[in-house]
Design a protein around this motif. Structure first.
Motif, PDB file in Angstrom:
ATOM      1  N   TYR A 216      -1.178   3.895 -10.528  1.00  0.00           N
ATOM      2  CA  TYR A 216      -0.993   4.155  -9.101  1.00  0.00           C
ATOM      3  C   TYR A 216      -1.625   5.502  -8.770  1.00  0.00           C
ATOM      4  O   TYR A 216      -2.042   6.249  -9.647  1.00  0.00           O
ATOM      5  CB  TYR A 216       0.493   4.155  -8.723  1.00  0.00           C
ATOM      6  CG  TYR A 216       1.348   5.130  -9.496  1.00  0.00           C
ATOM      7  CD1 TYR A 216       1.325   6.500  -9.217  1.00  0.00           C
ATOM      8  CD2 TYR A 216       2.204   4.685 -10.496  1.00  0.00           C
ATOM      9  CE1 TYR A 216       2.109   7.400  -9.914  1.00  0.00           C
ATOM     10  CE2 TYR A 216       3.002   5.580 -11.207  1.00  0.00           C
ATOM     11  CZ  TYR A 216       2.942   6.928 -10.908  1.00  0.00           C
ATOM     12  OH  TYR A 216       3.727   7.815 -11.605  1.00  0.00           O
ATOM     13  N   ARG A 217      -1.715   5.787  -7.471  1.00  0.00           N
ATOM     14  CA  ARG A 217      -2.193   7.095  -7.015  1.00  0.00           C
ATOM     15  C   ARG A 217      -0.986   8.009  -6.799  1.00  0.00           C
ATOM     16  O   ARG A 217      -0.001   7.597  -6.185  1.00  0.00           O
ATOM     17  CB  ARG A 217      -2.991   6.953  -5.715  1.00  0.00           C
ATOM     18  CG  ARG A 217      -4.281   6.182  -5.886  1.00  0.00           C
ATOM     19  CD  ARG A 217      -5.038   5.997  -4.572  1.00  0.00           C
ATOM     20  NE  ARG A 217      -6.202   5.172  -4.803  1.00  0.00           N
ATOM     21  CZ  ARG A 217      -6.190   3.847  -4.834  1.00  0.00           C
ATOM     22  NH1 ARG A 217      -5.065   3.194  -4.602  1.00  0.00           N
ATOM     23  NH2 ARG A 217      -7.297   3.164  -5.081  1.00  0.00           N
ATOM     24  N   PRO A 303      -0.966   7.428  -0.934  1.00  0.00           N
ATOM     25  CA  PRO A 303       0.094   8.301  -0.426  1.00  0.00           C
ATOM     26  C   PRO A 303      -0.427   9.563   0.237  1.00  0.00           C
ATOM     27  O   PRO A 303       0.242  10.125   1.111  1.00  0.00           O
ATOM     28  CB  PRO A 303       0.909   8.631  -1.678  1.00  0.00           C
ATOM     29  CG  PRO A 303      -0.059   8.489  -2.807  1.00  0.00           C
ATOM     30  CD  PRO A 303      -0.953   7.357  -2.411  1.00  0.00           C
ATOM     31  N   VAL A 304      -1.613  10.024  -0.170  1.00  0.00           N
ATOM     32  CA  VAL A 304      -2.169  11.227   0.454  1.00  0.00           C
ATOM     33  C   VAL A 304      -2.534  10.940   1.904  1.00  0.00           C
ATOM     34  O   VAL A 304      -2.248  11.736   2.810  1.00  0.00           O
ATOM     35  CB  VAL A 304      -3.384  11.738  -0.334  1.00  0.00           C
ATOM     36  CG1 VAL A 304      -4.044  12.893   0.396  1.00  0.00           C
ATOM     37  CG2 VAL A 304      -2.964  12.165  -1.739  1.00  0.00           C
ATOM     38  N   PRO A 324       7.444  13.367  -0.957  1.00  0.00           N
ATOM     39  CA  PRO A 324       6.087  12.809  -0.896  1.00  0.00           C
ATOM     40  C   PRO A 324       5.946  11.557  -1.759  1.00  0.00           C
ATOM     41  O   PRO A 324       6.626  11.406  -2.771  1.00  0.00           O
ATOM     42  CB  PRO A 324       5.228  13.953  -1.448  1.00  0.00           C
ATOM     43  CG  PRO A 324       6.148  14.730  -2.336  1.00  0.00           C
ATOM     44  CD  PRO A 324       7.489  14.662  -1.661  1.00  0.00           C
ATOM     45  N   GLY A 325       5.034  10.699  -1.334  1.00  0.00           N
ATOM     46  CA  GLY A 325       4.738   9.522  -2.139  1.00  0.00           C
ATOM     47  C   GLY A 325       5.694   8.369  -1.976  1.00  0.00           C
ATOM     48  O   GLY A 325       5.747   7.471  -2.817  1.00  0.00           O
ATOM     49  N   TYR A 484       5.548   2.731   6.322  1.00  0.00           N
ATOM     50  CA  TYR A 484       5.981   3.895   5.540  1.00  0.00           C
ATOM     51  C   TYR A 484       6.900   4.777   6.369  1.00  0.00           C
ATOM     52  O   TYR A 484       7.841   5.380   5.839  1.00  0.00           O
ATOM     53  CB  TYR A 484       4.760   4.673   5.038  1.00  0.00           C
ATOM     54  CG  TYR A 484       3.926   3.866   4.078  1.00  0.00           C
ATOM     55  CD1 TYR A 484       4.194   3.890   2.719  1.00  0.00           C
ATOM     56  CD2 TYR A 484       2.902   3.048   4.548  1.00  0.00           C
ATOM     57  CE1 TYR A 484       3.446   3.134   1.836  1.00  0.00           C
ATOM     58  CE2 TYR A 484       2.152   2.280   3.680  1.00  0.00           C
ATOM     59  CZ  TYR A 484       2.428   2.323   2.319  1.00  0.00           C
ATOM     60  OH  TYR A 484       1.693   1.545   1.460  1.00  0.00           O
ATOM     61  N   ALA A 485       6.636   4.865   7.666  1.00  0.00           N
ATOM     62  CA  ALA A 485       7.527   5.621   8.552  1.00  0.00           C
ATOM     63  C   ALA A 485       8.938   5.050   8.497  1.00  0.00           C
ATOM     64  O   ALA A 485       9.923   5.799   8.442  1.00  0.00           O
ATOM     65  CB  ALA A 485       6.985   5.577   9.984  1.00  0.00           C
ATOM     66  N   ILE A 486       9.035   3.730   8.492  1.00  0.00           N
ATOM     67  CA  ILE A 486      10.348   3.099   8.444  1.00  0.00           C
ATOM     68  C   ILE A 486      11.073   3.445   7.151  1.00  0.00           C
ATOM     69  O   ILE A 486      12.267   3.765   7.136  1.00  0.00           O
ATOM     70  CB  ILE A 486      10.195   1.572   8.608  1.00  0.00           C
ATOM     71  CG1 ILE A 486       9.777   1.255  10.051  1.00  0.00           C
ATOM     72  CG2 ILE A 486      11.484   0.848   8.254  1.00  0.00           C
ATOM     73  CD1 ILE A 486       9.378  -0.176  10.274  1.00  0.00           C
TER      74      ILE A 486
END
Length: 493
Positions: A216-217, A303-304, A324-325, A484-486
């Protein structure tokens, strides 16, 4: 950042010079002086600019005559997050190819699922990726074969067919071309002791266990994903064992040729990957299993890009910096997720888990060889289409919604496979009695891995906006990463 169209070759070369792992899987770099292609973060000496060529896929690099680097293993990088975000035919095709559709149904089956002719699919993929569907599937088979050669004691013939090759000769030729080595040489390139240990583990487990690492990143908020899955784990088909930080998520999966059990480890073991083990009744499900686990754990996300998008947001900015992430958790079995979404309507997560356990105990398919607390496969949509659901103690209207959704999934009028058209699927869901906008959005987010879904009327979102003194128009700032906000808001509730 992850859109291949937005990058120039000079941008790509700067990423190579900086050995930037964020671009691994976004593009591939090939060196004409060596005949080798690499991931951008390869630790080898940076090649001269005039000797470098860039490709949008490993298949395109292989098609141009380049061999995979044995040092950085470019075939094992995370997939481009672009395929999760894109809703066009190329994005849908890539999701299906990654699920192994070509191995099971051929190019004709891929085209039929997309609603295009084979010629149209070929043209779209070559224009975007520099390779057609067969070349893309071939690159995926080569990677699968390498993993099996280096992590199991299977014979070369068994590896060939498990990886999706039509013949041993095709397998041998492809391995030589992609890796510049024979299958035997690939197997011997890793520690023989490690190979014997993996084989012994598989034998002790009584199945064809394969240990692998899923890249993954970074960053990756493992705790959030394992918390989310653990809270929703349905007894009989899922379990979460171990203490926080060292948990293991296990679940059963259904494949065309037999069931399987997957386990994924939370503990960090020194790299940007999750440790995973697949125990399959038939290894022909290997490619599909990897695709499902990657979607469930959202391993191809960027994720960045998500963090940068939320940086200035008054609600999400502090949450993104704090954790983060964070990932948008997907679904290992989309049809199962549809049933679970209906079970969970208007009740708590814990209550939905209890109902799911009752359903599995009453109507799930028992495993011939249970694995610990994993005893069943989730019932199929066809099994539930005419069920009375007496064991659930639910209102009659909710039971009818379960039957309605099950019938639509069973007869194909509702499609939730990786290549489904997301807009069409949402329309089909909303047309079903008992399915409202929130449930349809939830399934689009999880079953279809759409990274940009807002859930209408979600109480957590409304509460967050109210506390910040902001109106609903603020949510428009969350595109194109609304899913992702959720998750950020749910994690803070």
């Amino acid at each position: 950042m992850t859109s291949t169209a937005a990058l120039t070759d000079e941008h790509r070369y700067q990423a190579v010079r900086g050995r930037d792992p964020r671009f691994d899987g976004v593009f591939f770099t090939a060196v004409t002086s060596t005949g080798i292609y690499c991931r951008p973060s390869c630790p080898a000496t940076t090649p001269k600019r005039e000797n470098v060529r860039f490709y949008a896929s490993s298949a395109a690099a292989q098609g141009a005559g380049f061999r995979a680097c044995r040092r950085c293993r470019p075939d094992a990088v995370p997939g481009s997050s672009e395929w999760n975000a894109r809703a066009d035919v190329v994005g849908r095709a890539m999701r299906l190819i990654n699920d192994g559709v070509i191995d099971r149904e051929g190019v004709g089956g891929l085209a039929a699922r997309l609603g295009y002719s084979e010629r149209q699919v070929q043209r779209h993929l070559i224009a975007s990726l520099g390779a057609g569907p067969l070349a893309l599937a071939r690159a995926q088979r080569a990677h699968t074969a390498r993993v099996l050669l280096q992590t199991t004691s299977l014979t070369a013939a068994d590896v060939a067919f498990a990886a999706g090759f039509a013949s041993v000769r095709q397998f041998n030729d492809t391995i030589r071309e992609v890796y510049a080595a024979t299958p035997t040489a690939l197997r011997e390139s890793i520690s023989r002791a490690a190979t014997r240990a993996a084989a012994a583990d598989a034998s002790a487990a009584g199945g064809t266990g394969v240990a692998l690492r899923l890249a993954y990143r970074e960053p990756y908020a493992r705790g959030h994903v394992f918390d989310f899955l653990g809270a929703r784990a349905i007894p009989g088909i899922e379990e979460m064992v171990g203490p926080p930080g060292a948990r293991v998520y296990r679940r059963t999966l259904r494949f065309e040729h037999g069931p399987g059990i997957v386990e994924v480890h939370e503990q960090v073991t020194g790299g940007a990957w999750l440790e995973c083990r697949l125990d399959l009744a038939d290894l022909r499900g290997f490619t599909a299993a990897i695709g499902r686990v990657r979607r469930l754990f959202d391993l191809d996300a960027d994720p960045v890009a998500v963090g940068e998008s939320f940086a200035a947001d008054p609600i999400l900015g502090p949450l993104a910096r704090k954790n983060p992430g964070l990932r948008s958790v997907g679904a290992a079995e989309p049809q199962e997720m549809a049933i679970r979404a209906v079970l969970g309507q208007q009740i708590t997560v814990a209550a939905a888990r209890t109902l799911g356990g009752k359903l599995v105990a009453a109507r799930g398919e028992p495993l011939a060889r249970p694995g610990g607390a994993l005893t069943h496969l989730f019932p199929t949509a066809a099994d539930l289409a005419e069920a009375d659901f007496a064991e659930l103690g639910m209102p009659g209207s909710r039971k009818e919604t379960l039957r309605t959704v099950s019938r639509a999934l069973a007869d194909g009028s509702l499609r939730l496979d990786p290549g489904a058209d997301r807009e069409q699927a949402q329309r089909e869901l909303l047309a079903l009695r008992g399915i409202g906008p929130w449930t349809a959005g939830y399934l689009r987010m999880r079953a279809l891995s759409d990274p940009d879904v807002l859930l209408p009327g979600d109480v957590v979102i409304k509460s967050a906006l109210r506390r910040a003194g902001l109106g609903p128009e603020e949510t428009q700032r969350w595109h194109p990463w609304a899913s992702y906000a959720i998750h950020y808001l749910w994690s803070d509730s």
